[in-house]
Design an enzyme around this catalytic site. Structure first.
Site, PDB file in Angstrom:
ATOM      1  CG  ASP A 203      42.951  42.800  36.192  1.00 39.15           C
ATOM      2  OD1 ASP A 203      43.576  42.239  37.118  1.00 39.15           O
ATOM      3  OD2 ASP A 203      42.414  42.164  35.260  1.00 39.15           O
ATOM      4  N   GLY A 222      42.235  47.673  41.613  1.00 41.17           N
ATOM      5  CA  GLY A 222      41.498  47.247  42.798  1.00 41.17           C
ATOM      6  C   GLY A 222      41.250  45.748  42.797  1.00 41.17           C
ATOM      7  CG  ASP A 223      40.143  42.139  45.871  1.00 40.94           C
ATOM      8  OD1 ASP A 223      39.469  41.467  45.061  1.00 40.94           O
ATOM      9  OD2 ASP A 223      40.424  41.744  47.018  1.00 40.94           O
ATOM     10  CG  PHE A 224      37.001  41.299  40.630  1.00 41.31           C
ATOM     11  CD1 PHE A 224      37.076  40.143  41.380  1.00 41.31           C
ATOM     12  CD2 PHE A 224      37.422  41.252  39.289  1.00 41.31           C
ATOM     13  CE1 PHE A 224      37.583  38.965  40.842  1.00 41.31           C
ATOM     14  CE2 PHE A 224      37.938  40.078  38.738  1.00 41.31           C
ATOM     15  CZ  PHE A 224      38.021  38.936  39.527  1.00 41.31           C
ATOM     16  CG  HIS A 242      36.281  30.999  32.565  1.00 44.02           C
ATOM     17  ND1 HIS A 242      36.799  30.451  31.406  1.00 44.02           N
ATOM     18  CD2 HIS A 242      37.217  31.867  33.015  1.00 44.02           C
ATOM     19  CE1 HIS A 242      37.994  30.954  31.183  1.00 44.02           C
ATOM     20  NE2 HIS A 242      38.270  31.808  32.129  1.00 44.02           N
TER      21      HIS A 242
HETATM   22  C1  SAM Z   1      41.144  34.800  32.845  1.00 46.98           C
HETATM   23  S1  SAM Z   1      41.724  36.434  33.066  1.00 46.98           S
HETATM   24  C2  SAM Z   1      40.773  37.328  31.862  1.00 46.98           C
HETATM   25  C3  SAM Z   1      41.367  38.660  31.536  1.00 46.98           C
HETATM   26  C4  SAM Z   1      40.567  39.469  30.516  1.00 46.98           C
HETATM   27  N1  SAM Z   1      39.230  39.768  30.992  1.00 46.98           N
HETATM   28  C5  SAM Z   1      40.506  38.729  29.202  1.00 46.98           C
HETATM   29  O1  SAM Z   1      39.439  38.289  28.782  1.00 46.98           O
HETATM   30  O2  SAM Z   1      41.569  38.582  28.579  1.00 46.98           O
HETATM   31  C6  SAM Z   1      41.011  36.945  34.614  1.00 46.98           C
HETATM   32  C7  SAM Z   1      41.377  38.350  35.046  1.00 46.98           C
HETATM   33  O3  SAM Z   1      40.832  38.583  36.344  1.00 46.98           O
HETATM   34  C8  SAM Z   1      41.785  39.331  37.087  1.00 46.98           C
HETATM   35  N2  SAM Z   1      41.564  39.167  38.524  1.00 46.98           N
HETATM   36  C9  SAM Z   1      41.733  38.050  39.271  1.00 46.98           C
HETATM   37  N3  SAM Z   1      41.441  38.286  40.548  1.00 46.98           N
HETATM   38  C10 SAM Z   1      41.068  39.601  40.628  1.00 46.98           C
HETATM   39  C11 SAM Z   1      40.621  40.436  41.703  1.00 46.98           C
HETATM   40  N4  SAM Z   1      40.502  39.959  42.944  1.00 46.98           N
HETATM   41  N5  SAM Z   1      40.308  41.726  41.423  1.00 46.98           N
HETATM   42  C12 SAM Z   1      40.423  42.201  40.146  1.00 46.98           C
HETATM   43  N6  SAM Z   1      40.832  41.445  39.089  1.00 46.98           N
HETATM   44  C13 SAM Z   1      41.151  40.162  39.320  1.00 46.98           C
HETATM   45  C14 SAM Z   1      43.109  38.745  36.638  1.00 46.98           C
HETATM   46  O4  SAM Z   1      44.206  39.576  36.962  1.00 46.98           O
HETATM   47  C15 SAM Z   1      42.881  38.570  35.150  1.00 46.98           C
HETATM   48  O5  SAM Z   1      43.246  39.726  34.443  1.00 46.98           O
END
Ligand code: SAM
Length: 332
Positions: A203, A222-224, A242
């Site tokens: 994350d 990292g940044d996905f 989503h």
């Molecule tokens: C709706 S949350 C869901 C978190 C976790 N998967 C859960 O089900 O509880 C979305 C996740 O995507 C992460 N996220 C958003 N943009 C991101 C990016 N560019 N790179 C990595 N992670 C990211 C957020 O920090 C967050 O933890």
């Protein structure tokens, strides 16, 4: 025997429900349940501790009591009930973080829903239109809001985590990577239920920094959308797709695809919008996505088409004892 209500009563009930939600939101913001954690307090004392106007606080507590949240004692003090206890900030598994993320002016979800008319009118996220930036940018600039979001995700999934962990035989995968896995709650549940597995939590840097240490998983920040430098046998994306439009999903899914070996599997954990007119929380979460982000909830056909575009083939859909399903994909 259940009593039939008229159509008018049905509509009024839905409309005035938001008054109750406001009361719950303010109770969480004022941390009233925490003030009452050690026992009943007189309204004047509770008002002093929460810096509120005692007669008005009394009226709010009287209304909340009528819904089972807080209770008055014989001498007119107030105490917690099982429902108000769920609003305690410092109680593991409570609803406090989700309520704080959702309700009261300034809370991200509240701000997003203020933009519902704009979202429906234009097709752009309501939050962005009201605030001139996305909710993600807003939270990035406000670390306390992002921390509350991380806890809210954990708490919202208190029953989902174990349901996902027991829905399939995760022990077939030696290394399981949770991409956008927040502070690692889902990954911890899977690993705890399958002792021979190891994990990788991926994350953003400031998010994984808040993950409780767990010797069963490594952490990669990292940044996905840039790249996902993670080698695993199974990749999990729960409540990630989503959040994003089809174009954005394809960008991040291609990064997963690039990281994957041919035998690895991708597990999309999301709710699937059913056909038909029945009530389904996913249809409401879909509106939440419309006001908060560029994303949406999807039907089975939409998931299959989206993933196909990113180089994946749907193998199976596994139900869980929760509103979420696991869609299992292999590289095409
Ligand atoms: C709706 S949350 C869901 C978190 C976790 N998967 C859960 O089900 O509880 C979305 C996740 O995507 C992460 N996220 C958003 N943009 C991101 C990016 N560019 N790179 C990595 N992670 C990211 C957020 O920090 C967050 O933890």
């Amino acid at each position: 025997m259940s009593q039939q209500i008229s159509a008018e009563e049905q509509v009024l009930g839905i409309v005035t429900n938001h008054w109750q939600a406001h009361g719950v939101g303010l109770a969480a913001k004022l941390e009233l349940a925490d003030h009452l954690a050690d026992g009943p307090l007189a309204v004047e004392e509770l008002a002093k501790r929460s810096r509120t106007h005692a007669p008005s606080l009394y009226r709010m507590l009287r209304a909340l009591e009528s819904t089972g949240i807080f209770a008055s004692t014989e001498n007119g003090s107030f105490e917690n009930t099982p429902a108000s206890d769920c609003l305690r900030r410092n109680k593991p598994g409570s609803n406090w973080a989700w309520v704080r993320f959702t309700l009261c002016p300034g809370a991200p979800v509240y701000e997003g829903w203020r933009g519902l008319p704009l979202a429906v009118e234009t097709g752009e996220p309501g939050f962005d239109q009201l605030h001139g930036k996305s909710n993600w940018e807003n939270m990035e600039a406000n670390p306390e809001a992002y921390s509350i979001f991380n806890l809210a995700m954990r708490d919202l999934a208190a029953t989902i985590g174990p349901a996902v962990a027991s829905a399939i035989d995760w022990s077939r995968y030696n290394v399981i990577a949770d991409i956008g896995g927040g502070i690692g709650s889902q990954l911890s549940e899977i690993l705890a239920a399958h002792p021979n597995t190891r994990g990788i939590l991926f994350d953003l840097p400031h998010v994984v920094a808040e993950a409780p240490k767990n010797e069963r998983f490594d952490v990669v920040a990292g940044d996905f959308f840039a790249s996902i430098p993670v080698e695993a046998d199974a990749y999990v994306l729960r409540w990630v797709l989503h959040d994003w439009s089809d174009e954005e999903c394809i960008r991040l899914l291609r990064n997963v695809r690039e990281a994957m070996q041919p035998k690895a599997r991708l597990m999309i954990v999301e709710s699937i919008i059913p056909g038909g007119s029945q009530f389904d929380m996913g249809k409401w979460m879909d509106l939440n996505m419309m006001v908060m982000a560029t994303g949406k909830e999807r039907t089975e056909a939409e998931f299959a088409a989206l993933l196909k575009n990113a180089g994946f083939e749907l193998i199976s859909i596994e139900p869980t004892a929760s509103p979420l399903s696991i869609l299992v994909f292999e590289p095409a």
